[in-house]
Design an enzyme around this catalytic site. Structure first.
Site, PDB file in Angstrom:
ATOM      1  CG  HIS A  47      -0.333   0.065   2.517  1.00 46.93           C
ATOM      2  ND1 HIS A  47       0.179  -1.055   3.138  1.00 46.93           N
ATOM      3  CD2 HIS A  47      -0.096   1.094   3.355  1.00 46.93           C
ATOM      4  CE1 HIS A  47       0.693  -0.701   4.306  1.00 46.93           C
ATOM      5  NE2 HIS A  47       0.552   0.590   4.464  1.00 46.93           N
ATOM      6  CG  HIS A  49       1.082   5.210   4.612  1.00 49.01           C
ATOM      7  ND1 HIS A  49       1.995   4.264   4.985  1.00 49.01           N
ATOM      8  CD2 HIS A  49      -0.082   4.853   5.194  1.00 49.01           C
ATOM      9  CE1 HIS A  49       1.407   3.381   5.767  1.00 49.01           C
ATOM     10  NE2 HIS A  49       0.153   3.708   5.902  1.00 49.01           N
ATOM     11  CE1 TYR A 111       1.669   4.035  11.356  1.00 46.64           C
ATOM     12  CE2 TYR A 111       0.822   5.250   9.467  1.00 46.64           C
ATOM     13  CZ  TYR A 111       0.955   4.070  10.168  1.00 46.64           C
ATOM     14  OH  TYR A 111       0.400   2.925   9.686  1.00 46.64           O
ATOM     15  CD  GLN A 115       4.113   2.653   8.377  1.00 46.29           C
ATOM     16  OE1 GLN A 115       3.955   1.563   7.851  1.00 46.29           O
ATOM     17  NE2 GLN A 115       3.788   2.883   9.633  1.00 46.29           N
TER      18      GLN A 115
END
Length: 142
Positions: A47, A49, A111, A115
């Site tokens: 995925h 972000h 955050y 990752q």
């Protein structure tokens, strides 16, 4: 500002890793063309972000339709073998996650930045036991 998470339809790590640089460049170009500021981004194997600042005149759904649609066309144009392998020019999975970002902008930026570190740590973890926990001898089945 918005936190957006979306995924490729085919979660095959080898394909995604080959296309990673192209996907990053496509997203940068498409955001620049629409006047969307990328504050933070990170691509995971399954995925993506994005922390984006989208102009108020643009709806999130129309921008995401544009981003996912144009980027998939760009990917299939550059990598023609994929359209024969997977067909229909659908690179991204249906749907995406969006959340508005206000006072917690710094936490979300941290955050997203972390990752990569967490992803590397997860790749290093192994379920194999190289020594037998009962005897202490070298495990030959690992």
């Amino acid at each position: 500002m918005y936190l957006i998470v979306f995924t490729p339809k085919y979660r095959r790590k080898q394909i995604y890793n080959q296309l990673r640089a192209d996907i990053q460049q496509n997203i940068r170009d498409l955001c620049k063309w629409k006047g969307v500021e990328i504050i933070e981004r990170h691509m995971m194997p399954d995925h993506i972000h994005l922390l984006l600042s989208i102009p108020p005149k643009m709806s999130i759904s129309s921008f995401m339709g544009y981003l996912k649609g144009k980027s998939s066309l760009m990917i299939f144009d550059r990598h023609a073998n994929l359209k024969y392998k997977y067909g229909n020019r659908h690179f991204w999975a249906r749907g995406y996650y969006v959340d508005t970002v206000g006072r917690n902008k710094k936490q979300i930026q941290e955050y997203i930045k972390k990752q990569l570190e967490e992803d590397q740590l997860a790749d290093q973890m192994s379920l194999k036991e190289y020594t037998d926990p009962f005897t202490g001898s070298k495990n030959t089945k690992a």
